[in-house]
Design an enzyme around this catalytic site. Structure first.
Site, PDB file in Angstrom:
ATOM      1  CB  CYS A 125      -9.200  56.532  38.940  1.00 28.29           C
ATOM      2  SG  CYS A 125      -8.675  57.899  37.855  1.00 28.29           S
ATOM      3  CG  ASP A 194      -2.255  55.153  34.709  1.00 26.41           C
ATOM      4  OD1 ASP A 194      -3.012  54.961  35.667  1.00 26.41           O
ATOM      5  OD2 ASP A 194      -2.485  55.995  33.808  1.00 26.41           O
TER       6      ASP A 194
HETATM    7  P1  RI2 Z   1      -7.977  53.296  31.205  1.00 26.16           P
HETATM    8  C1  RI2 Z   1      -5.951  56.955  34.447  1.00 26.16           C
HETATM    9  O1  RI2 Z   1      -4.991  57.950  34.612  1.00 26.16           O
HETATM   10  C2  RI2 Z   1      -6.341  56.321  35.764  1.00 26.16           C
HETATM   11  O2  RI2 Z   1      -5.235  56.117  36.639  1.00 26.16           O
HETATM   12  C3  RI2 Z   1      -6.930  55.041  35.256  1.00 26.16           C
HETATM   13  O3  RI2 Z   1      -7.085  54.068  36.265  1.00 26.16           O
HETATM   14  C4  RI2 Z   1      -5.879  54.639  34.224  1.00 26.16           C
HETATM   15  O4  RI2 Z   1      -5.516  55.882  33.602  1.00 26.16           O
HETATM   16  C5  RI2 Z   1      -6.296  53.631  33.212  1.00 26.16           C
HETATM   17  O5  RI2 Z   1      -7.337  54.124  32.429  1.00 26.16           O
HETATM   18  P2  RI2 Z   1      -5.320  59.550  34.394  1.00 26.16           P
HETATM   19  O6  RI2 Z   1      -5.100  59.807  32.917  1.00 26.16           O
HETATM   20  O7  RI2 Z   1      -6.916  53.119  30.174  1.00 26.16           O
HETATM   21  O8  RI2 Z   1      -6.697  59.862  34.871  1.00 26.16           O
HETATM   22  O9  RI2 Z   1      -8.445  51.977  31.768  1.00 26.16           O
HETATM   23  O10 RI2 Z   1      -4.252  60.242  35.213  1.00 26.16           O
HETATM   24  O11 RI2 Z   1      -9.101  54.176  30.735  1.00 26.16           O
END
Ligand code: RI2
Length: 320
Positions: A125, A194
């Site tokens: 991700c 998350d």
């Molecule tokens: P940071 C994201 O969720 C991903 O799951 C990623 O690993 C997590 O948030 C943390 O992201 P999505 O919004 O706060 O893409 O480290 O569903 O950037």
């Protein structure tokens, strides 16, 4: 940006990533506090609580969102005038945004120490804070290489490879199902979070648990980079983290799906990786084994059980 605009952008994932949505919510609450005209504290508080409810209801999984809102709104109850309440919200929103950015920088420094010269790292991700660790290791002169997954269905892997490419880091882009084929080329897995529960389980992008399981089988360490506001206080009282299920159209085009009458498309956005598959969680307070998650919730988030009840209105917030 208005609360409604911010909420729409978080829902559509134009603003995404657990840290970014938390900062966007804090900004929206600050702007709302500055624009609400209510002359009396009770009316002001009501308007702010409505706004908070709209923001919290946008995406259910990332705990950074309700934690940020809770932090920003904390002084509303004690304030005697609307003016006092307004300045409290503005001050705390700015404090949250600043300390959140500072946390990412600190984690980058701590996380980079766990990356050795010559390491190949796999990430899944697009985590701002996981990438910050990788980029810091590269910046400090370590020779590293990355495997980045595609991340179906929203393809956040594309954002990851652009960032790594811009940083000049040698990167391999693979489909999600290729992780096990390449795991023996990998020295370390680094992902974001998350939500982190009291028992050290990590909720992150769908597929993270498969990556962690594969890494455990291959004896490859898994590091989670997560600011303390991603830890979930409510899991102390047994609440589970809700896993968001997003529209099926993200996985299969509606015009194809409509002819497949026996097929149901399922699209959970996150999964849960148990603590046993995680070696270390790197926070801005230092690196901890996942089993120490309770300490972070108690010492650094400063929640007490009473707050679980007083803030329940926020968690039940409706969109309209
Ligand atoms: P940071 C994201 O969720 C991903 O799951 C990623 O690993 C997590 O948030 C943390 O992201 P999505 O919004 O706060 O893409 O480290 O569903 O950037």
């Amino acid at each position: 940006m208005s609360v409604r605009e911010t909420a729409e952008k978080i829902k559509s994932m134009e603003i995404r990533g657990a840290g970014r949505i938390a900062r966007a919510a804090a900004e929206a609450l600050r702007d709302q506090a500055l624009s609400v005209k209510a002359p009396y504290q009770a009316a002001f508080r009501q308007e702010m609580e409505n706004a908070a409810g709209i923001l919290v209801a946008t995406r259910p999984t990332a705990v950074s969102l309700p934690n940020a809102v809770h932090f920003v709104m904390a002084e509303l109850t004690g304030a005697k005038t609307a003016e006092e309440a307004r300045s409290g919200v503005v001050r705390r929103a700015e404090q949250f945004i600043q300390s959140s950015q500072h946390a990412v920088e600190k984690i980058a420094g701590f996380g980079a120490r766990h990356i050795r010269d010559g390491d190949t790292i796999l990430t899944h991700c697009n985590s701002e804070v996981a990438l910050a660790c990788i980029i810091e290791a590269h910046r400090s002169g370590k020779e590293i290489e990355v495997f980045a997954t595609e991340v179906r269905p929203r393809n956040q892997g594309l954002i990851t490879i652009r960032t790594l490419n811009d940083a000049g880091i040698k990167t391999n882009f693979i489909v999600d199902s290729a992780v096990r084929s390449f795991i023996h080329d990998v020295d370390l897995v680094i992902v974001g979070a998350d939500a982190v529960t009291v028992n050290g389980a990590v909720v992150n992008k769908i597929g993270t648990s498969q990556v962690a399981h594969t890494a455990a089988e291959a004896r490859v360490n898994v590091i989670v980079a997560a600011e303390t506001y991603k830890f979930a206080p409510r899991t102390i009282v047994g609440e589970l983290i809700e896993i968001e299920e997003r529209p099926p159209g993200e996985v299969l085009a509606d015009e194809i799906a409509k002819n497949l009458t026996h097929v149901t498309v399922r699209n959970p956005a996150f999964d849960v990786t148990p603590a046993e598959y995680i070696d270390l969680i790197v926070t801005e307070q230092g690196a901890i084994p996942p089993q120490m998650a309770y300490v972070i919730i108690r010492e650094y988030l400063g929640w007490d059980i009473g707050e679980f009840h007083s803030s329940s209105a926020l968690h039940n917030g409706q969109d309209e």
